[in-house]
Design a protein around this motif. Structure first.
Motif, PDB file in Angstrom:
ATOM      1  N   MET A   1       0.836  -1.175   0.000  1.00 27.33           N
ATOM      2  CA  MET A   1       0.000   0.000   0.000  1.00 27.33           C
ATOM      3  C   MET A   1       0.882   1.240   0.000  1.00 27.33           C
ATOM      4  SD  MET A   1      -1.508  -0.163   3.961  1.00 27.33           S
ATOM      5  CE  MET A   1      -2.717  -1.314   3.442  1.00 27.33           C
ATOM      6  N   LYS A   2       0.395   2.289  -0.625  1.00 26.03           N
ATOM      7  CA  LYS A   2       1.128   3.548  -0.733  1.00 26.03           C
ATOM      8  C   LYS A   2       0.834   4.407   0.497  1.00 26.03           C
ATOM      9  CE  LYS A   2       2.644   2.912  -4.964  1.00 26.03           C
ATOM     10  NZ  LYS A   2       4.044   2.723  -5.231  1.00 26.03           N
ATOM     11  N   VAL A   3       1.880   4.999   1.045  1.00 27.76           N
ATOM     12  CA  VAL A   3       1.739   5.869   2.210  1.00 27.76           C
ATOM     13  C   VAL A   3       2.363   7.212   1.892  1.00 27.76           C
ATOM     14  CG1 VAL A   3       2.372   6.203   4.631  1.00 27.76           C
ATOM     15  CG2 VAL A   3       1.849   3.906   3.792  1.00 27.76           C
ATOM     16  N   LYS A   4       1.674   8.277   2.293  1.00 25.11           N
ATOM     17  CA  LYS A   4       2.230   9.619   2.171  1.00 25.11           C
ATOM     18  C   LYS A   4       2.073  10.300   3.524  1.00 25.11           C
ATOM     19  CE  LYS A   4       0.210  13.046  -0.099  1.00 25.11           C
ATOM     20  NZ  LYS A   4      -0.278  13.912  -1.190  1.00 25.11           N
ATOM     21  N   VAL A   5       3.187  10.809   4.039  1.00 23.31           N
ATOM     22  CA  VAL A   5       3.202  11.533   5.305  1.00 23.31           C
ATOM     23  C   VAL A   5       3.620  12.967   5.016  1.00 23.31           C
ATOM     24  CG1 VAL A   5       4.279  11.707   7.589  1.00 23.31           C
ATOM     25  CG2 VAL A   5       3.820   9.451   6.601  1.00 23.31           C
ATOM     26  N   THR A  41       7.251  16.168   2.497  1.00 27.47           N
ATOM     27  CA  THR A  41       6.423  15.003   2.196  1.00 27.47           C
ATOM     28  C   THR A  41       7.331  13.786   2.138  1.00 27.47           C
ATOM     29  OG1 THR A  41       4.869  16.330   0.919  1.00 27.47           O
ATOM     30  CG2 THR A  41       4.854  13.956   0.527  1.00 27.47           C
ATOM     31  N   ILE A  42       6.914  12.734   2.822  1.00 21.86           N
ATOM     32  CA  ILE A  42       7.652  11.472   2.827  1.00 21.86           C
ATOM     33  C   ILE A  42       6.701  10.411   2.271  1.00 21.86           C
ATOM     34  CG2 ILE A  42       8.876   9.777   4.247  1.00 21.86           C
ATOM     35  CD1 ILE A  42       9.013  12.195   6.359  1.00 21.86           C
ATOM     36  N   ALA A  43       7.101   9.771   1.181  1.00 20.45           N
ATOM     37  CA  ALA A  43       6.254   8.763   0.543  1.00 20.45           C
ATOM     38  C   ALA A  43       6.984   7.423   0.547  1.00 20.45           C
ATOM     39  CB  ALA A  43       5.928   9.187  -0.882  1.00 20.45           C
ATOM     40  N   PHE A  44       6.242   6.363   0.823  1.00 22.85           N
ATOM     41  CA  PHE A  44       6.846   5.026   0.809  1.00 22.85           C
ATOM     42  C   PHE A  44       5.772   3.966   0.629  1.00 22.85           C
ATOM     43  CE2 PHE A  44       6.227   6.382   5.199  1.00 22.85           C
ATOM     44  CZ  PHE A  44       5.579   5.305   5.795  1.00 22.85           C
ATOM     45  N   ARG A  64       8.102   8.518  16.292  1.00 20.77           N
ATOM     46  CA  ARG A  64       9.420   8.063  16.716  1.00 20.77           C
ATOM     47  C   ARG A  64      10.556   8.580  15.856  1.00 20.77           C
ATOM     48  NH1 ARG A  64       9.258   1.797  17.481  1.00 20.77           N
ATOM     49  NH2 ARG A  64      11.303   2.240  18.358  1.00 20.77           N
ATOM     50  N   LEU A  65      10.273   8.931  14.577  1.00 23.22           N
ATOM     51  CA  LEU A  65      11.363   9.312  13.682  1.00 23.22           C
ATOM     52  C   LEU A  65      11.021  10.432  12.701  1.00 23.22           C
ATOM     53  CD1 LEU A  65      14.225   8.751  12.491  1.00 23.22           C
ATOM     54  CD2 LEU A  65      13.081   7.190  10.895  1.00 23.22           C
ATOM     55  N   LEU A  66       9.906  10.326  12.021  1.00 26.65           N
ATOM     56  CA  LEU A  66       9.640  11.204  10.885  1.00 26.65           C
ATOM     57  C   LEU A  66       9.299  12.641  11.260  1.00 26.65           C
ATOM     58  CD1 LEU A  66       7.620   8.701   8.663  1.00 26.65           C
ATOM     59  CD2 LEU A  66      10.086   9.179   8.647  1.00 26.65           C
ATOM     60  N   ALA A  67       8.743  12.862  12.439  1.00 24.06           N
ATOM     61  CA  ALA A  67       8.378  14.217  12.872  1.00 24.06           C
ATOM     62  C   ALA A  67       8.953  14.489  14.254  1.00 24.06           C
ATOM     63  CB  ALA A  67       6.858  14.366  12.906  1.00 24.06           C
ATOM     64  N   ASN A  68       9.374  15.722  14.469  1.00 23.58           N
ATOM     65  CA  ASN A  68       9.800  16.166  15.794  1.00 23.58           C
ATOM     66  C   ASN A  68       8.541  16.643  16.499  1.00 23.58           C
ATOM     67  OD1 ASN A  68      10.589  17.652  18.016  1.00 23.58           O
ATOM     68  ND2 ASN A  68      12.330  18.594  16.995  1.00 23.58           N
ATOM     69  N   MET A  69       7.988  15.828  17.366  1.00 20.37           N
ATOM     70  CA  MET A  69       6.683  16.090  17.943  1.00 20.37           C
ATOM     71  C   MET A  69       6.629  17.350  18.809  1.00 20.37           C
ATOM     72  SD  MET A  69       4.996  13.882  16.440  1.00 20.37           S
ATOM     73  CE  MET A  69       3.462  14.305  17.221  1.00 20.37           C
ATOM     74  N   VAL A  70       7.770  17.882  19.184  1.00 20.16           N
ATOM     75  CA  VAL A  70       7.792  19.120  19.971  1.00 20.16           C
ATOM     76  C   VAL A  70       7.374  20.302  19.101  1.00 20.16           C
ATOM     77  CG1 VAL A  70       9.256  20.696  21.289  1.00 20.16           C
ATOM     78  CG2 VAL A  70       9.558  18.221  21.524  1.00 20.16           C
ATOM     79  N   ILE A  71       7.855  20.343  17.857  1.00 23.94           N
ATOM     80  CA  ILE A  71       7.599  21.511  17.004  1.00 23.94           C
ATOM     81  C   ILE A  71       6.852  21.193  15.711  1.00 23.94           C
ATOM     82  CG2 ILE A  71       9.564  22.807  17.904  1.00 23.94           C
ATOM     83  CD1 ILE A  71      11.062  22.052  15.280  1.00 23.94           C
ATOM     84  N   GLU A  72       6.635  19.900  15.418  1.00 18.77           N
ATOM     85  CA  GLU A  72       6.018  19.533  14.158  1.00 18.77           C
ATOM     86  C   GLU A  72       4.755  18.699  14.369  1.00 18.77           C
ATOM     87  OE1 GLU A  72       9.720  19.163  11.061  1.00 18.77           O
ATOM     88  OE2 GLU A  72       9.445  17.501  12.451  1.00 18.77           O
ATOM     89  N   ARG A  75       0.426  14.629   8.948  1.00 23.13           N
ATOM     90  CA  ARG A  75      -0.825  14.136   8.386  1.00 23.13           C
ATOM     91  C   ARG A  75      -0.468  12.882   7.587  1.00 23.13           C
ATOM     92  NH1 ARG A  75      -2.998  18.709   7.126  1.00 23.13           N
ATOM     93  NH2 ARG A  75      -1.503  19.113   5.484  1.00 23.13           N
ATOM     94  N   VAL A  76      -1.248  11.834   7.752  1.00 19.28           N
ATOM     95  CA  VAL A  76      -0.987  10.546   7.091  1.00 19.28           C
ATOM     96  C   VAL A  76      -2.079  10.268   6.064  1.00 19.28           C
ATOM     97  CG1 VAL A  76      -0.832   8.047   7.440  1.00 19.28           C
ATOM     98  CG2 VAL A  76       0.169   9.596   9.119  1.00 19.28           C
ATOM     99  N   GLU A  77      -1.647   9.805   4.894  1.00 21.26           N
ATOM    100  CA  GLU A  77      -2.569   9.394   3.836  1.00 21.26           C
ATOM    101  C   GLU A  77      -2.153   8.014   3.379  1.00 21.26           C
ATOM    102  OE1 GLU A  77      -3.228  10.935  -0.631  1.00 21.26           O
ATOM    103  OE2 GLU A  77      -3.329  12.502   0.907  1.00 21.26           O
ATOM    104  N   ILE A  78      -3.067   7.059   3.483  1.00 18.06           N
ATOM    105  CA  ILE A  78      -2.780   5.685   3.069  1.00 18.06           C
ATOM    106  C   ILE A  78      -3.716   5.328   1.917  1.00 18.06           C
ATOM    107  CG2 ILE A  78      -2.796   3.260   3.763  1.00 18.06           C
ATOM    108  CD1 ILE A  78      -2.123   4.174   6.596  1.00 18.06           C
TER     109      ILE A  78
END
Length: 79
Positions: A1-5, A41-44, A64-72, A75-78
Motif C-alpha cells: 500500500m502507498k503511504v504519504k506523510v 512530504t515522505i512517501a513510501f 518516533r522518527l519522521l516528525a519532531n513532535m515538539v515543534i512539528e 498528516r498521514v494518507e494511506i
C-alpha cells in the motif's frame, strides 16, 4: 500500500524558510502572498495489512522518527 506523510511546523513555530520564500515572492511582485509555511512530504510503500493496523504503524513511525513532535505535526494518507 502507498503511504504519504506530510510533516509541517506547528502553528506558532517560526518558519524561517517560509519567511524567506514569502520575502522572495514579494520581491518578485507577488505581494498578495502571506503566511508561507514550508513542510516535507515522505512517501513510501508499506506491506499490505489491515488499514487500522497500517495507520497505527505509520503514526508510530511519525512519532518516533519522521516528525519532531515538539515543534512539528503530521498528516498521514494511506492509499
Amino acid at each position: 500500500m502507498k503511504v504519504k506523510v506530510e510533516v509541517f511546523l506547528k502553528p506558532g513555530v517560526l518558519d524561517v524558510q517560509g519567511k524567506a520564500i514569502e520575502g522572495a515572492l514579494h520581491g518578485l511582485g507577488f505581494h498578495d502572498v502571506a503566511e508561507v509555511r514550508v513542510g516535507k512530504t515522505i512517501a513510501f510503500d508499506l506491506a499490505e495489512e489491515p488499514r487500522d493496523k497500517a495507520e497505527a504503524r505509520v503514526r508510530s513511525m511519525c512519532e518516533r522518527l519522521l516528525a519532531n513532535m515538539v515543534i512539528e505535526g503530521y498528516r498521514v494518507e494511506i492509499g
